[in-house]
Write an enzyme that holds these catalytic residues in place. Sequence first.
Site, mmCIF file in Angstrom:
data_model
loop_
_atom_site.group_PDB
_atom_site.id
_atom_site.type_symbol
_atom_site.label_atom_id
_atom_site.label_comp_id
_atom_site.label_asym_id
_atom_site.label_seq_id
_atom_site.Cartn_x
_atom_site.Cartn_y
_atom_site.Cartn_z
ATOM 1 N N CYS A 61 0.882 -1.171 0.000
ATOM 2 C CA CYS A 61 0.000 0.000 0.000
ATOM 3 C C CYS A 61 0.918 1.220 0.000
ATOM 4 C CB CYS A 61 -0.998 -0.022 1.156
ATOM 5 S SG CYS A 61 -0.302 0.161 2.800
ATOM 6 N N THR A 86 2.092 3.129 2.417
ATOM 7 C CA THR A 86 3.132 3.100 3.449
ATOM 8 C C THR A 86 3.533 1.689 3.862
ATOM 9 O OG1 THR A 86 1.418 3.113 5.135
ATOM 10 C CG2 THR A 86 2.301 5.267 4.473
HETATM 11 C C1 RB5 Z 1 -4.172 5.131 0.368
HETATM 12 O O1 RB5 Z 1 -4.170 6.455 -0.051
HETATM 13 C C2 RB5 Z 1 -3.269 4.960 1.567
HETATM 14 O O2 RB5 Z 1 -3.915 5.358 2.715
HETATM 15 C C3 RB5 Z 1 -2.856 3.507 1.674
HETATM 16 O O3 RB5 Z 1 -2.195 3.129 0.513
HETATM 17 C C4 RB5 Z 1 -1.913 3.134 2.795
HETATM 18 O O4 RB5 Z 1 -0.806 3.955 2.848
HETATM 19 C C5 RB5 Z 1 -2.520 2.934 4.108
HETATM 20 O O5 RB5 Z 1 -1.860 2.542 5.086
#
Ligand code: RB5
Length: 144
Positions: free
Chosen positions: A63, A65
């Site tokens: 994702c 992060t």
């Molecule tokens: C999506 O914008 C973002 O929140 C997701 O990819 C992730 O970083 C969540 O932990």
Amino acid sequence: MKIVIGNDHAGVNLKNNIIKYFSEIEWINVGTDSEKSVDYPDIALNASKKILNNEACLGILICGTGTGIGIAANKVKGIRAAMCFNEIMAEYARKHNNANIVTLGARILGEELCFSIIKKFISTDFEGERHAKRVNKICAMEEL
Ligand code: RB5
């Protein structure tokens, strides 16, 4: 070796490049393959099911992060997802924690670093012994 890979909209590009780079691996891709926004818990659940059904031995989840998708995967009984920033974290996530999923932050880590993390994660075995006792305690907590 079959490995499941899944990602939200933030991880499409990185996922595609991982699949291209590790062309010898038989991938199970649970998506998403579009940059249209999706919810990472849905992807984490679909990937986790592939491991629990023994369709895949390990998983990679991406994702923005690496945090949200890992938190979600760790809610699934039998899943031990480790967010890794470097090869050493990947090595010990396998050796000591018997992690079955590595999570990567597509907006945090460079692509080459992700490749190294994956190489280490998939080529390292669980050491068992004293670590097995600790992992068994984690498994027992799933029954509380
Ligand atoms: C999506 O914008 C973002 O929140 C997701 O990819 C992730 O970083 C969540 O932990």
